[in-house]
Motif scaffolding. Sequence first.
Motif, PDB file in Angstrom:
ATOM      1  N   TYR A 612      -6.375   8.291  -3.619  1.00 52.66           N
ATOM      2  CA  TYR A 612      -5.852   9.595  -4.052  1.00 52.66           C
ATOM      3  C   TYR A 612      -6.885  10.697  -3.911  1.00 52.66           C
ATOM      4  N   ARG A 655       4.730   4.582 -10.477  1.00 56.18           N
ATOM      5  CA  ARG A 655       4.019   5.276  -9.409  1.00 56.18           C
ATOM      6  C   ARG A 655       4.220   6.756  -9.606  1.00 56.18           C
ATOM      7  N   SER A 667       1.530  -0.184  -5.194  1.00 55.16           N
ATOM      8  CA  SER A 667       2.510  -1.082  -5.798  1.00 55.16           C
ATOM      9  C   SER A 667       2.832  -0.700  -7.232  1.00 55.16           C
TER      10      SER A 667
END
Length: 709
Positions: A612, A655, A667
């Motif tokens: 990220y 998520r 996941s």
Amino acid sequence: MQKRRRIVLLFGLGIVLPSLLLGYLAFRGIQNDRALVEKERLEDTRRAADRVTRAVDDAMTTAEETLAKTIAELSEKPSAELAPALEKVAAVNPLVEQFFYLQDFKEVRLPLAKLLYLADGRREAGSSPPPGLSNPAEIQAAERLEFQQKDYPGALGGYRQALKNANDPRLEGLILNAVARVQRKSGLIKEAVSTYENIVQEHGGIIIPGGMPLGPSAGLEICALTRELGDLAKSLQTSLGLYKSLFGREWTLERAEFDFFTQRAKTLIEEVLAGQPRGLDLAAFQSKLRTLEAEEAEQRNKTERMIAFEEGAAPALEAKLRGGTDEPNRPFSRLAFEVRNHSYLSSIMRPTVPAGGASNAAWGIIIDTERLRENSLRPALRDNFRPSETTWAVIGKDGAAVLSSENPPAGPVTLRTDFVSNTPDWTLEFHQPPPRLIRTFLLSRRGLYSFVFLLIAGILVFGLALTIRSVSHELELARMKSDFVSTVSHEFKSPLTSIRQLAEMLQSGRVPSEERRKQYYDVLLEQSERLALLTDNILSLAKIEEGRAEFAFETTDVSALLDSVVSSFRERVRHEGFDIELKVQGPIPPFAVDRNALSQAITNLIDNAIKYSADSRLVVVGASVEEQTLAIAVQDFGVGIKKEDIDRVFERFFRGGDELTRTVKGSGLGLTLVKEIVEAHRGRVQVESEPGKGSVFSIRLPLPQGKES
Ligand code: ADP
């Protein structure tokens, strides 16, 4: 969706069913309560009705007792005193319509009855002139002159002579009547009128040998003669006076006589009025006539009622007296009966048997039922029943209501009761609307029902909230799972694809330079590491979930551990230009951790930081010891986490919702695993983040006591 069905089923079984059951029980309870309320109310009504019938009974008893007392006091005295004494009793006792005396159980007398007339044939003989006096020789001579020779002056002289010699007032009346008659025949009308007036004043009570009293017939003559004379005012006044005097009971008339005189008087008045004579106030005469007629009707009614009693009551009274006692303690027997459509309520005193033998005479009272109703029954009903709750009617023998409450009787009859000793022959009917279900519920002495209903409402609301929550939670979980499957398969597929391609290229020897080959090896390593991490994560989490996870705690040098994790990462992402800094502040004491697990947790945090990072290429891993706590922080300067997501990032399968985040593969299990591992070390994991600026994930592990640096 099987889960949803299960939840609905559970909701039904656990909440709706008990609620329905409770509701049903409460409803039954209310119904029972209502029945109870109804029963109590009926008992109240019955008690009140008893008070009412007793009040009526008491009123009658009072009247009876005064009569009994009067008779007892006067039984020794001459009978002449009895009537005035009774009159006094009657005057103060409004319930007494009449006293009566039953002679020989056969003949009824009404000593105080003021009758308008007697029944035909009931007048006792004795007031007509003695036969010896009826026809002295002088009178017979005058009559011969009058009727046979039509010598009126002679006859008049004869009668006058007889009048002088008459020494009996009754005879005087009869002779005067003859004088007036002859005066009339000979045209001396005025004289005849004054003679008749004299008769009315002086001898009105005399009975003519046919039985008629002189007064009224003389009155009629005056009316006719004054009319003949043209003095219509006088004629009318005399007729009205005569009519009125007939109610005065001045004469003892029988019914036929009374009818004859009233009829004649009325006809005379009406004939004069029909001629519409001028100068007379006809309307005044007319209205006087109507008033008198109304009075006549009323008095006639009363008289007929008393005559009917006199003539027809004896059998009923006798039967009652002979029929034994209905209430042995009462000196009076009560009976209601009818004679010729007149109803009577009477009380008859049973004769006290004198020493000598049976006594066949008795005293009694006719009770004034109208007064009994108005003075005793109505107030008793009003005092004992609240009009808002109970309406009532008193039904007479003919089925019609003789009295009813102010509010018209409504609702079903809840109680019907008769009077003591069955008299008077009225029936009391009480009407009450059935108690309302809601009212019973609200006013129920057991607040239980309100409580039960509140409880049910509470359970239902609670259950509903719970169901909605768990259903939506399940739905969210299901959505996450399906997301998980698709992302995980992706996660597996893309590294595998690139590994295969690179491996093929390397195998075919088509890679031009050594440098490029080196690069390929780096990528191969990174991709297989990623696959390994993913597989590890899934396996570890599955173990933890199933409770199979076993942590092996070993005393470890955490700085070294961090160093090794960071180094392997540096290797892996170097080709992407990432810089991973490790800043360890001060010495970290060795302590027991599960090396693999902790490495895995930190790996995940660094992996996320890289994933990220967006355009940023720096990740800082820090470690320090503060207040018995080891803090390990992984900081990046990437996309950051939205405020609404921040509390959820540790949830399974969660998520981030951001588009940018979505482009990154994942996941939703990494942080869940981190949390589980940290908690297994009795530590905590936290996150601070600002969208667009980056995030810091910190793990805090408590150090064992006494090992502080
Ligand atoms: P994923 O496989 O999606 O990364 P994780 O459980 O590791 O699953 O993370 C859950 C979510 O938390 C991520 O999808 C992402 O939205 C958010 N997240 C985790 N770490 C970071 C980070 N360092 N910066 C920004 N978002 C992060």
